[in-house]
Design a protein around this motif. Structure first.
Motif, PDB file in Angstrom:
ATOM      1  N   LYS A 187      -9.271   6.624   0.065  1.00 18.17           N
ATOM      2  CA  LYS A 187      -8.676   6.231  -1.225  1.00 18.17           C
ATOM      3  C   LYS A 187      -8.519   7.438  -2.148  1.00 18.17           C
ATOM      4  O   LYS A 187      -7.498   7.583  -2.826  1.00 18.17           O
ATOM      5  CB  LYS A 187      -9.535   5.160  -1.897  1.00 18.17           C
ATOM      6  CG  LYS A 187      -9.490   3.820  -1.214  1.00 18.17           C
ATOM      7  CD  LYS A 187     -10.396   2.841  -1.950  1.00 18.17           C
ATOM      8  CE  LYS A 187     -10.416   1.474  -1.319  1.00 18.17           C
ATOM      9  NZ  LYS A 187     -11.311   0.568  -2.048  1.00 18.17           N
ATOM     10  N   THR A 188      -9.521   8.319  -2.167  1.00 21.67           N
ATOM     11  CA  THR A 188      -9.472   9.512  -3.014  1.00 21.67           C
ATOM     12  C   THR A 188      -8.337  10.434  -2.575  1.00 21.67           C
ATOM     13  O   THR A 188      -7.583  10.937  -3.412  1.00 21.67           O
ATOM     14  CB  THR A 188     -10.825  10.252  -2.971  1.00 21.67           C
ATOM     15  OG1 THR A 188     -11.832   9.380  -3.488  1.00 21.67           O
ATOM     16  CG2 THR A 188     -10.783  11.538  -3.784  1.00 21.67           C
ATOM     17  N   GLU A 209     -13.843   5.360   0.947  1.00 21.06           N
ATOM     18  CA  GLU A 209     -13.706   5.951  -0.390  1.00 21.06           C
ATOM     19  C   GLU A 209     -13.010   7.305  -0.337  1.00 21.06           C
ATOM     20  O   GLU A 209     -12.220   7.644  -1.218  1.00 21.06           O
ATOM     21  CB  GLU A 209     -15.065   6.041  -1.101  1.00 21.06           C
ATOM     22  CG  GLU A 209     -15.612   4.682  -1.521  1.00 21.06           C
ATOM     23  CD  GLU A 209     -14.607   3.829  -2.303  1.00 21.06           C
ATOM     24  OE1 GLU A 209     -14.004   4.335  -3.268  1.00 21.06           O
ATOM     25  OE2 GLU A 209     -14.411   2.650  -1.939  1.00 21.06           O
TER      26      GLU A 209
END
Length: 131
Positions: free
Chosen positions: A76-77, A73
């Motif tokens: 992706k951020t 995550e």
């Protein structure tokens, strides 16, 4: 096909300044680049042409350690923040490094970027949009 040189890569970078990443990809493909690999911790770049020529450009940022824990995550951020223009490229490298990315490979023939963690079990892939 033209032999890959530092100047040729720099010219592709210059032509792409201020544009989204897919324009850089388009410019690299136009000079015969098939793929390239970035070492996240120091920005060492290895370009490979469609005829197999290889050009290695030494790292040009202060070296840092990439995390050994892969955090999908956070990867992706960091990518999204860079795509939206929130972060500059050195900050992007630090953010993906902190999320456990050690290298990434841009496959220009396959139009994808493969972000690789500390070992081959951990990776994340994104499609490069055509322009």
């Amino acid at each position: 096909m033209v032999e890959l040189t530092d100047d040729l890569i720099k010219s592709a970078e210059e032509r792409s300044k201020g544009q989204a990443y897919p324009f850089f990809v388009k410019n690299l493909k136009a000079i015969g680049v098939d793929n390239y690999e970035i070492k996240v911790g120091n920005h060492k770049r290895t370009y490979i042409s469609v005829i197999g020529d290889k050009l290695v450009i030494p790292g040009d940022i202060p070296e840092f350690e990439c995390a050994e824990t892969f955090e999908l995550e956070s990867v992706k951020t960091a990518i999204k923040r860079n795509q939206e223009g929130i972060t500059d490229y050195p900050t992007f490298l630090r953010e993906i490094g902190a999320a456990g990315i050690h290298t990434y490979v841009a496959d220009l023939a396959g139009m994808k970027v493969i972000y690789q963690g500390p070992n081959s079990e951990y990776e994340y892939e994104e499609v490069i949009p055509e322009v």
